[in-house]
Write a protein that holds these residues in place. Structure first.
Motif, PDB file in Angstrom:
ATOM      1  N   ALA A  27       0.832  -1.201   0.000  1.00 43.43           N
ATOM      2  CA  ALA A  27       0.000   0.000   0.000  1.00 43.43           C
ATOM      3  C   ALA A  27       0.865   1.248   0.000  1.00 43.43           C
ATOM      4  CB  ALA A  27      -0.916   0.005   1.224  1.00 43.43           C
ATOM      5  N   ARG A  28       0.243   2.346  -0.401  1.00 44.12           N
ATOM      6  CA  ARG A  28       0.905   3.645  -0.348  1.00 44.12           C
ATOM      7  C   ARG A  28       0.841   4.160   1.082  1.00 44.12           C
ATOM      8  NH1 ARG A  28      -1.773   6.285  -5.733  1.00 44.12           N
ATOM      9  NH2 ARG A  28      -0.715   4.900  -7.189  1.00 44.12           N
ATOM     10  N   CYS A  29       1.912   4.731   1.534  1.00 45.78           N
ATOM     11  CA  CYS A  29       1.971   5.276   2.886  1.00 45.78           C
ATOM     12  C   CYS A  29       1.260   6.631   2.913  1.00 45.78           C
ATOM     13  CB  CYS A  29       3.414   5.434   3.340  1.00 45.78           C
ATOM     14  SG  CYS A  29       3.552   6.163   4.980  1.00 45.78           S
ATOM     15  N   PRO A  30       0.238   6.772   3.760  1.00 47.70           N
ATOM     16  CA  PRO A  30      -0.484   8.042   3.817  1.00 47.70           C
ATOM     17  C   PRO A  30       0.276   9.132   4.575  1.00 47.70           C
ATOM     18  CG  PRO A  30      -1.362   6.549   5.454  1.00 47.70           C
ATOM     19  CD  PRO A  30      -0.342   5.768   4.650  1.00 47.70           C
ATOM     20  N   ALA A  31       1.346   8.779   5.264  1.00 38.22           N
ATOM     21  CA  ALA A  31       2.063   9.748   6.090  1.00 38.22           C
ATOM     22  C   ALA A  31       3.012  10.642   5.289  1.00 38.22           C
ATOM     23  CB  ALA A  31       2.843   9.021   7.187  1.00 38.22           C
ATOM     24  N   HIS A  32       3.353  10.234   4.069  1.00 33.05           N
ATOM     25  CA  HIS A  32       4.282  11.066   3.303  1.00 33.05           C
ATOM     26  C   HIS A  32       3.927  11.196   1.823  1.00 33.05           C
ATOM     27  CE1 HIS A  32       6.274   7.127   2.562  1.00 33.05           C
ATOM     28  NE2 HIS A  32       6.621   7.689   1.431  1.00 33.05           N
ATOM     29  N   GLY A  33       2.686  10.971   1.458  1.00 31.34           N
ATOM     30  CA  GLY A  33       2.272  11.195   0.076  1.00 31.34           C
ATOM     31  C   GLY A  33       2.942  10.298  -0.934  1.00 31.34           C
ATOM     32  N   ASP A  34       2.956   9.025  -0.656  1.00 36.61           N
ATOM     33  CA  ASP A  34       3.560   8.037  -1.554  1.00 36.61           C
ATOM     34  C   ASP A  34       3.011   8.097  -2.972  1.00 36.61           C
ATOM     35  OD1 ASP A  34       5.530   6.446  -0.553  1.00 36.61           O
ATOM     36  OD2 ASP A  34       4.224   4.816   0.057  1.00 36.61           O
ATOM     37  N   ARG A  35       3.879   7.876  -3.941  1.00 38.58           N
ATOM     38  CA  ARG A  35       3.441   7.660  -5.322  1.00 38.58           C
ATOM     39  C   ARG A  35       3.469   6.177  -5.662  1.00 38.58           C
ATOM     40  NH1 ARG A  35       4.865  12.324  -9.378  1.00 38.58           N
ATOM     41  NH2 ARG A  35       4.306  14.079  -8.069  1.00 38.58           N
ATOM     42  N   SER A  36       4.224   5.416  -4.884  1.00 40.95           N
ATOM     43  CA  SER A  36       4.263   3.965  -5.049  1.00 40.95           C
ATOM     44  C   SER A  36       4.215   3.345  -3.656  1.00 40.95           C
ATOM     45  CB  SER A  36       5.529   3.532  -5.793  1.00 40.95           C
ATOM     46  OG  SER A  36       6.666   3.927  -5.069  1.00 40.95           O
ATOM     47  N   ALA A  37       3.955   2.073  -3.604  1.00 41.09           N
ATOM     48  CA  ALA A  37       3.790   1.398  -2.312  1.00 41.09           C
ATOM     49  C   ALA A  37       5.089   1.383  -1.522  1.00 41.09           C
ATOM     50  CB  ALA A  37       3.302  -0.028  -2.534  1.00 41.09           C
ATOM     51  N   SER A  38       5.011   1.801  -0.258  1.00 38.26           N
ATOM     52  CA  SER A  38       6.192   1.721   0.600  1.00 38.26           C
ATOM     53  C   SER A  38       5.855   1.114   1.954  1.00 38.26           C
ATOM     54  CB  SER A  38       6.831   3.099   0.791  1.00 38.26           C
ATOM     55  OG  SER A  38       5.999   3.933   1.559  1.00 38.26           O
ATOM     56  N   LEU A  39       4.686   0.491   2.049  1.00 38.03           N
ATOM     57  CA  LEU A  39       4.401  -0.277   3.250  1.00 38.03           C
ATOM     58  C   LEU A  39       3.717  -1.571   2.862  1.00 38.03           C
ATOM     59  CD1 LEU A  39       1.293  -0.254   4.763  1.00 38.03           C
ATOM     60  CD2 LEU A  39       1.849   2.138   4.818  1.00 38.03           C
ATOM     61  N   THR A  40       3.971  -2.576   3.660  1.00 41.88           N
ATOM     62  CA  THR A  40       3.421  -3.910   3.439  1.00 41.88           C
ATOM     63  C   THR A  40       2.728  -4.333   4.726  1.00 41.88           C
ATOM     64  OG1 THR A  40       5.301  -4.417   2.008  1.00 41.88           O
ATOM     65  CG2 THR A  40       4.013  -6.286   2.776  1.00 41.88           C
ATOM     66  N   PHE A  41       1.581  -4.952   4.590  1.00 43.90           N
ATOM     67  CA  PHE A  41       0.888  -5.449   5.771  1.00 43.90           C
ATOM     68  C   PHE A  41       0.136  -6.717   5.427  1.00 43.90           C
ATOM     69  CE2 PHE A  41      -2.181  -2.803   3.645  1.00 43.90           C
ATOM     70  CZ  PHE A  41      -3.414  -3.393   3.862  1.00 43.90           C
ATOM     71  N   GLY A  42      -0.189  -7.481   6.459  1.00 43.63           N
ATOM     72  CA  GLY A  42      -0.914  -8.720   6.247  1.00 43.63           C
ATOM     73  C   GLY A  42      -1.102  -9.468   7.552  1.00 43.63           C
ATOM     74  N   VAL A  43      -1.512 -10.705   7.413  1.00 45.41           N
ATOM     75  CA  VAL A  43      -1.756 -11.565   8.567  1.00 45.41           C
ATOM     76  C   VAL A  43      -0.461 -12.289   8.902  1.00 45.41           C
ATOM     77  CG1 VAL A  43      -3.107 -13.502   9.443  1.00 45.41           C
ATOM     78  CG2 VAL A  43      -4.175 -11.843   7.915  1.00 45.41           C
ATOM     79  N   GLY A  44      -0.028 -12.184  10.156  1.00 47.30           N
ATOM     80  CA  GLY A  44       1.194 -12.843  10.606  1.00 47.30           C
ATOM     81  C   GLY A  44       0.972 -14.320  10.880  1.00 47.30           C
ATOM     82  N   GLU A  45       2.046 -15.006  11.218  1.00 44.29           N
ATOM     83  CA  GLU A  45       2.008 -16.452  11.461  1.00 44.29           C
ATOM     84  C   GLU A  45       1.042 -16.849  12.573  1.00 44.29           C
ATOM     85  OE1 GLU A  45       5.902 -17.998  12.109  1.00 44.29           O
ATOM     86  OE2 GLU A  45       6.654 -17.266  10.197  1.00 44.29           O
TER      87      GLU A  45
END
Length: 68
Positions: A27-45
């Motif tokens: 996903a794009r980071c909303p904290a710094h106005g991303d133009r490309s994805a710089s964060l990754t998230f999901g379900v952990g183990e």
């Protein structure tokens, strides 16, 4: 398939998701106005939400921007 947990669903609904691979999202980071994805998230183990920031923003900055 394991269901996404509520925290991951909430993040996915509040971020600009650019790609999904199974239960991991880019996903794009909303904290710094991303133009490309710089964060990754999901379900952990263990079933919890796991978030990785690749551009140096803090968790607090990102969560504040998405209203959490």
């Amino acid at each position: 398939m394991i269901e996404l947990n509520r925290a991951v669903e909430l993040l996915a609904s509040r971020l600009v998701v650019t790609r999904q691979r199974g239960q991991e999202f880019d996903a794009r980071c909303p904290a710094h106005g991303d133009r490309s994805a710089s964060l990754t998230f999901g379900v952990g183990e263990k079933g919890g939400a796991v978030v990785r920031w690749h551009a140096g923003c803090t968790a607090g900055d990102v969560l504040k921007e998405v209203g959490l």
